[in-house]
Design an enzyme around this catalytic site. Structure first.
Site, short mmCIF file in Angstrom:
data_model
loop_
_atom_site.label_atom_id
_atom_site.label_comp_id
_atom_site.label_asym_id
_atom_site.label_seq_id
_atom_site.Cartn_x
_atom_site.Cartn_y
_atom_site.Cartn_z
CB ALA A 78 -0.94 0.00 1.20
CB ALA A 207 -2.15 -9.11 0.54
CB CYS A 333 11.49 4.37 17.69
SG CYS A 333 12.24 3.99 19.25
C1 PLP Z 1 0.06 -0.70 6.79
C2 PLP Z 1 -0.47 0.56 6.18
C3 PLP Z 1 0.07 1.07 5.00
C4 PLP Z 1 1.28 0.48 4.32
O1 PLP Z 1 0.97 -0.70 3.67
P1 PLP Z 1 2.16 -1.66 3.16
O2 PLP Z 1 1.47 -2.66 2.32
O3 PLP Z 1 2.76 -2.24 4.40
O4 PLP Z 1 3.13 -0.82 2.39
C5 PLP Z 1 -0.51 2.20 4.46
N1 PLP Z 1 -1.55 2.80 5.06
C6 PLP Z 1 -2.10 2.35 6.19
C7 PLP Z 1 -3.26 3.05 6.80
C8 PLP Z 1 -1.57 1.22 6.80
O5 PLP Z 1 -2.09 0.78 7.95
#
Ligand code: PLP
Length: 409
Positions: A78, A207, A333
């Site tokens: 994401a 996913a 952190c």
């Molecule tokens: C985990 C998360 C992401 C990042 O997704 P990845 O697939 O780990 O890159 C982006 N936005 C939100 C709100 C998330 O919780």
């Protein structure tokens, strides 16, 4: 809970990632072995098998969000989906305007991308949220200028779980003819998500937050009313309708599709079950610990989220006192120091209280026994830490003194 026995650690951090569902693993395995083809190999059976599997997943994912399969673009996460949405729109629509609206509590994948775009001449408005972490649609409307090309607002927050009024924001974007993107990572599989109901043009999902594998995700890109165009950010080969080149991660995509199918078929029951467990956890702690503050919205919140501040207790100390429970604290952190979470800051939580915050994230594999074990561990640890806190003692005495004074006069 059996005494003296070591309980295996309880996972209460499902906003960070989720365990892969065994059914997902089963679906993926053949695509590592006999069905290892490249989905872009158009001239033999191995390629066709892989391509069929990818298209099946595209259908499963599209169905979960009310989209057309052609509108699903596979990515590596994401983080990449968010980058592609913001940078792809910025590059493609730069001649229309240079203004983008986001909220102050977006995931770093949005905020850092927005920061980058600022260095490229884009203007970003960071719309504040209310004390519950909610974006007010009127503030979005007020932020719009004739240069606005994109609004990006997360569907649900990853720290405090607050769910935004997506359909209302979408209606404003549509009325003004502005593209609307949402980072729906945390909402997917937990609340109903429909791209047409929300009137979103772009939507990021991944996913590994819905019991699928890490490193595979998607961006929904609307094809009709309007047809959204994106400048690719990764070139080479023209995969994914030219928007995202690169050999597809077939086993990952198969797992993602299966995870989406399971999420869709179980959504209501699963969310109700997890909400009950979440409320049991909250009530169980609240029954034995005073001076708690719930962060986020009491109702418009993800069913699996519980973010609470334990006044007079350091979140980091609390986490160390409950090594059997996997949670996150309200401190981030950074390179050298412990910064309070910017999300908690944005909803007006004081620095002290932010450092006293713990995020519990329940999930599909959370059991009642896990919840009860967590209650017991957290309550014991908070009581112990507060016993050692002169501030807590003073506060307690303060209240007593007032009462004594009041009755003495
Ligand atoms: C985990 C998360 C992401 C990042 O997704 P990845 O697939 O780990 O890159 C982006 N936005 C939100 C709100 C998330 O919780």
């Amino acid at each position: 809970m059996s005494q003296g026995k070591t309980h295996s650690p309880v996972y209460m951090d499902n906003h960070a990632t989720t365990a892969v569902d065994p059914l997902v693993i089963d679906a993926m395995l053949p695509y590592f072995t006999t069905m290892f083809g490249n989905a872009a190999s158009r001239n033999h059976q191995f390629g066709w098998t892989a391509e069929d599997a990818v298209e099946n997943s595209r259908n499963q994912i599209a169905k979960l969000i009310g989209a057309d399969p052609k509108e699903i673009i596979f990515t590596s996460g994401a983080t990449e989906s968010n980058n592609l949405a913001l940078r792809g729109v910025a590059d493609m629509y730069a001649s229309k305007g240079n203004h983008i609206i986001v909220s102050t509590v977006e995931h770093k994948a949005i905020l850092d991308t927005a920061k980058y775009l600022e260095t490229k001449g884009f203007e970003i408005t960071y719309v504040p949220v209310d004390e519950f972490g909610m974006v007010k649609p009127e503030l979005i409307r007020a932020a719009i200028t004739d240069k606005t090309i994109l609004i990006s607002i997360m569907a649900a927050n990853n720290e405090i779980g607050t769910i935004n009024p997506m359909a209302e924001i979408g209606a404003i974007a549509k009325e003004k003819g502005i593209l609307f993107h949402t980072d729906a990572v945390q909402a997917i599989g937990r609340i109903p998500v429909d791209v047409n109901q929300w009137k979103v043009d772009l939507l990021s999902l991944t996913a590994h937050k819905i019991y699928g594998p890490k490193g595979v995700a998607a961006l929904y890109v609307r094809r009709k009313n309007p047809r959204v165009r994106l400048s690719p950010q990764i070139f080479g080969g023209g995969h994914e309708r030219g928007m995202r080149s690169g050999t597809l991660n077939v086993p990952g995509i198969v797992g993602f599709g299966k995870a989406a199918e399971i999420a869709g078929s179980n959504l209501e029951l699963e969310s109700a079950r997890i909400r009950r467990l979440r409320d049991r956890l909250h009530a169980g702690i609240a029954a034995q610990v005073d001076e708690l503050k719930l962060n986020g919205h009491s109702e418009k919140r993800l069913p699996n989220n519980l973010n609470i501040s334990f006044a007079y207790v350091e979140g980091e100390a609390l986490m160390m006192a409950i090594p059997d429970i996997a949670v996150s604290s309200g401190s981030a952190c950074t390179s050298a120091s412990l910064e309070p979470s910017y999300v908690l800051k944005a909803i007006g939580v004081s620095e002290d209280l932010a450092h006293s915050s713990i995020r519990f994230g329940l999930g599909r594999f959370t059991t009642e026994a896990d919840v009860d074990f967590t209650i017991q561990k957290v309550v014991t640890a908070v009581k112990k830490l507060r016993e050692m806190s002169p501030l807590y003692e003073m506060a307690q005495e303060g209240i007593d003194l007032k009462t004594v004074k009041w009755t003495a006069h």
